[in-house]
Design a protein around this motif. Structure first.
Motif, PDB file in Angstrom:
ATOM      1  N   GLN A 178       6.747 -18.022  16.875  1.00  0.00           N
ATOM      2  CA  GLN A 178       5.720 -18.980  17.295  1.00  0.00           C
ATOM      3  C   GLN A 178       4.370 -18.550  16.740  1.00  0.00           C
ATOM      4  N   PRO A 179       3.605 -19.472  16.121  1.00  0.00           N
ATOM      5  CA  PRO A 179       2.251 -19.126  15.678  1.00  0.00           C
ATOM      6  C   PRO A 179       1.326 -19.013  16.887  1.00  0.00           C
ATOM      7  N   LEU A 180       0.464 -17.975  16.887  1.00  0.00           N
ATOM      8  CA  LEU A 180      -0.433 -17.736  18.014  1.00  0.00           C
ATOM      9  C   LEU A 180      -1.877 -18.090  17.700  1.00  0.00           C
ATOM     10  N   ARG A 181      -2.448 -17.474  16.681  1.00  0.00           N
ATOM     11  CA  ARG A 181      -3.826 -17.764  16.289  1.00  0.00           C
ATOM     12  C   ARG A 181      -4.102 -17.101  14.948  1.00  0.00           C
ATOM     13  N   MET A 182      -5.257 -17.449  14.363  1.00  0.00           N
ATOM     14  CA  MET A 182      -5.670 -16.839  13.113  1.00  0.00           C
ATOM     15  C   MET A 182      -6.354 -15.500  13.382  1.00  0.00           C
ATOM     16  N   SER A 183      -6.203 -14.583  12.458  1.00  0.00           N
ATOM     17  CA  SER A 183      -6.958 -13.337  12.427  1.00  0.00           C
ATOM     18  C   SER A 183      -7.510 -13.213  11.007  1.00  0.00           C
ATOM     19  N   GLY A 184      -8.743 -13.715  10.807  1.00  0.00           N
ATOM     20  CA  GLY A 184      -9.244 -13.854   9.447  1.00  0.00           C
ATOM     21  C   GLY A 184      -8.438 -14.907   8.717  1.00  0.00           C
ATOM     22  N   ASP A 185      -7.873 -14.551   7.566  1.00  0.00           N
ATOM     23  CA  ASP A 185      -7.050 -15.477   6.795  1.00  0.00           C
ATOM     24  C   ASP A 185      -5.564 -15.282   7.067  1.00  0.00           C
ATOM     25  N   GLU A 186      -5.230 -14.399   8.011  1.00  0.00           N
ATOM     26  CA  GLU A 186      -3.832 -14.142   8.327  1.00  0.00           C
ATOM     27  C   GLU A 186      -3.459 -14.772   9.663  1.00  0.00           C
ATOM     28  N   LEU A 187      -2.175 -15.065   9.808  1.00  0.00           N
ATOM     29  CA  LEU A 187      -1.662 -15.696  11.011  1.00  0.00           C
ATOM     30  C   LEU A 187      -0.983 -14.664  11.897  1.00  0.00           C
ATOM     31  N   LEU A 188      -1.335 -14.646  13.194  1.00  0.00           N
ATOM     32  CA  LEU A 188      -0.634 -13.810  14.160  1.00  0.00           C
ATOM     33  C   LEU A 188       0.541 -14.600  14.728  1.00  0.00           C
ATOM     34  N   ILE A 189       1.704 -13.953  14.760  1.00  0.00           N
ATOM     35  CA  ILE A 189       2.961 -14.611  15.130  1.00  0.00           C
ATOM     36  C   ILE A 189       3.662 -13.807  16.208  1.00  0.00           C
ATOM     37  N   HIS A 190       4.203 -14.511  17.204  1.00  0.00           N
ATOM     38  CA  HIS A 190       5.062 -13.866  18.210  1.00  0.00           C
ATOM     39  C   HIS A 190       6.514 -14.086  17.819  1.00  0.00           C
ATOM     40  N   ARG A 191       7.246 -12.974  17.711  1.00  0.00           N
ATOM     41  CA  ARG A 191       8.689 -13.047  17.449  1.00  0.00           C
ATOM     42  C   ARG A 191       9.414 -12.584  18.707  1.00  0.00           C
ATOM     43  N   ARG A 192      10.287 -13.423  19.223  1.00  0.00           N
ATOM     44  CA  ARG A 192      11.015 -13.078  20.436  1.00  0.00           C
ATOM     45  C   ARG A 192      11.971 -11.903  20.183  1.00  0.00           C
ATOM     46  N   SER A 193      12.380 -11.268  21.262  1.00  0.00           N
ATOM     47  CA  SER A 193      13.304 -10.145  21.133  1.00  0.00           C
ATOM     48  C   SER A 193      14.682 -10.650  20.738  1.00  0.00           C
ATOM     49  N   GLY A 194      15.459  -9.766  20.114  1.00  0.00           N
ATOM     50  CA  GLY A 194      16.824 -10.094  19.722  1.00  0.00           C
ATOM     51  C   GLY A 194      17.798  -9.097  20.309  1.00  0.00           C
ATOM     52  N   ALA A 195      19.055  -9.222  19.911  1.00  0.00           N
ATOM     53  CA  ALA A 195      20.082  -8.351  20.462  1.00  0.00           C
ATOM     54  C   ALA A 195      19.836  -6.887  20.114  1.00  0.00           C
ATOM     55  N   LEU A 196      19.266  -6.635  18.937  1.00  0.00           N
ATOM     56  CA  LEU A 196      19.102  -5.254  18.481  1.00  0.00           C
ATOM     57  C   LEU A 196      17.656  -4.880  18.207  1.00  0.00           C
ATOM     58  N   SER A 197      16.711  -5.749  18.545  1.00  0.00           N
ATOM     59  CA  SER A 197      15.314  -5.438  18.250  1.00  0.00           C
ATOM     60  C   SER A 197      14.409  -5.977  19.350  1.00  0.00           C
ATOM     61  N   PRO A 198      13.270  -5.305  19.610  1.00  0.00           N
ATOM     62  CA  PRO A 198      12.352  -5.759  20.653  1.00  0.00           C
ATOM     63  C   PRO A 198      11.529  -6.953  20.201  1.00  0.00           C
ATOM     64  N   ALA A 199      10.777  -7.518  21.136  1.00  0.00           N
ATOM     65  CA  ALA A 199       9.827  -8.562  20.784  1.00  0.00           C
ATOM     66  C   ALA A 199       8.672  -7.936  20.002  1.00  0.00           C
ATOM     67  N   SER A 200       7.911  -8.771  19.309  1.00  0.00           N
ATOM     68  CA  SER A 200       6.827  -8.229  18.497  1.00  0.00           C
ATOM     69  C   SER A 200       5.762  -9.265  18.235  1.00  0.00           C
ATOM     70  N   VAL A 201       4.582  -8.772  17.879  1.00  0.00           N
ATOM     71  CA  VAL A 201       3.518  -9.576  17.287  1.00  0.00           C
ATOM     72  C   VAL A 201       3.319  -9.056  15.878  1.00  0.00           C
ATOM     73  N   VAL A 202       3.364  -9.947  14.912  1.00  0.00           N
ATOM     74  CA  VAL A 202       3.181  -9.559  13.519  1.00  0.00           C
ATOM     75  C   VAL A 202       2.071 -10.396  12.901  1.00  0.00           C
ATOM     76  N   SER A 203       1.499  -9.882  11.828  1.00  0.00           N
ATOM     77  CA  SER A 203       0.476 -10.602  11.068  1.00  0.00           C
ATOM     78  C   SER A 203       1.091 -11.007   9.736  1.00  0.00           C
ATOM     79  N   TRP A 204       0.851 -12.262   9.343  1.00  0.00           N
ATOM     80  CA  TRP A 204       1.438 -12.779   8.103  1.00  0.00           C
ATOM     81  C   TRP A 204       0.361 -13.363   7.212  1.00  0.00           C
ATOM     82  N   ASN A 205       0.380 -12.928   5.941  1.00  0.00           N
ATOM     83  CA  ASN A 205      -0.527 -13.469   4.933  1.00  0.00           C
ATOM     84  C   ASN A 205       0.238 -14.483   4.086  1.00  0.00           C
ATOM     85  N   PRO A 206      -0.069 -15.783   4.194  1.00  0.00           N
ATOM     86  CA  PRO A 206       0.717 -16.786   3.462  1.00  0.00           C
ATOM     87  C   PRO A 206       0.536 -16.710   1.946  1.00  0.00           C
TER      88      PRO A 206
END
Length: 253
Positions: free
Chosen positions: A158-186
């Motif tokens: 899910q997109p959350l908000r901008m951080s400068g020119d990058e997008l902050l994204i919430h990724r839900r947890s999975g079977a083998l990995s925790p939830a996370s917030v990541v920054s993505w540069n398109p």
């Protein structure tokens, strides 16, 4: 961008009753209240939302109550581009049960508008061993795609908000990995981890759902807050989780 655009106020008005309703969007001078420009939505549009007032971007429901297109305007209210949202989830009316009185301005939980792109999340993909969802960047000037961020299998994004020119994204947890917030540069397609965390197991489905909870990232922390709280009828005195936050532990020297 979301949360900024009301310095030069914009508003959406409608006239008439369904199915003859018509909409106009205006940018108002905050000192005088006079309209600086007016944009009239096309005939047949049933609902109009304003996910961003600066730059001006409209999410319109053409022929139905579900958002079907994004319409971007320039600083004078002139049409720039139209983007079809078939296959995407703008989530503009989810939090207020499609009420026309609330959530019209800068409340589309499935998208984020930056300076030139708009980022929109996809509908959930239930195909095995494929990403459960993705986010696409659209150029507001041309309507063309600028990049695509893919989630993982069984992990919606899910997109959350901008951080400068990058997008902050919430990724839900999975079977083998925790939830996370990541920054993505398109532009470079580079993904940078910001936070890893584990939500309470019994609460994760609701806290991670943008239709039921607010997710806010500020100063390196992420906060999850329910929009409604219901007590347990069997144990009415038991505490109910309202909000939870996570931050970096950091290092002290």
């Amino acid at each position: 961008m979301r949360g900024q655009g009301l310095r030069r106020r914009a508003r959406a008005d409608r006239a008439g009753e369904l199915p003859d309703v018509t909409y106009r969007v205006q940018r108002l001078d905050p000192r005088t209240g006079k309209a600086q420009w007016t944009y009239r939505a096309a005939t047949g549009v049933q609902d109009v939302y304003l996910p961003s007032s600066d730059p001006p971007v409209l999410a319109v429901a053409a022929g139905d109550s579900v958002v079907t297109d994004l319409v971007s305007l320039d600083d004078r209210g002139k049409h720039l581009s139209t983007v079809s949202l078939a296959g995407y989830e703008a989530k503009c009316a989810s939090r207020y049960f499609s009420s026309p009185l609330f959530g019209v301005v800068e409340n589309c939980d499935g998208m984020v508008v930056g300076r030139t792109p708009a980022f929109v999340m996809s509908k959930e993909n239930i195909t095995d061993e494929q990403p459960s969802g993705w986010i696409v960047a659209f150029d507001l000037r041309t309507g063309r795609t600028q990049g695509k961020f893919e989630g993982c299998w069984l992990q919606m994004v899910q997109p959350l908000r901008m951080s400068g020119d990058e997008l902050l994204i919430h990724r839900r947890s999975g079977a083998l990995s925790p939830a996370s917030v990541v920054s993505w540069n398109p532009r470079t397609d580079k993904e940078t981890p910001v936070l890893l965390f584990i939500l309470p197991e019994d609460e994760e489905a609701e806290l991670s759902d943008p239709e039921r909870s607010d997710i806010v990232v500020e100063n390196g922390n992420v906060f999850f807050a329910r929009r409604t709280v219901v007590r347990d009828e069997e144990y009415p005195k038991d505490p109910v989780l309202l909000a939870v936050g996570y931050g970096s532990a950091g290092l002290k020297h």
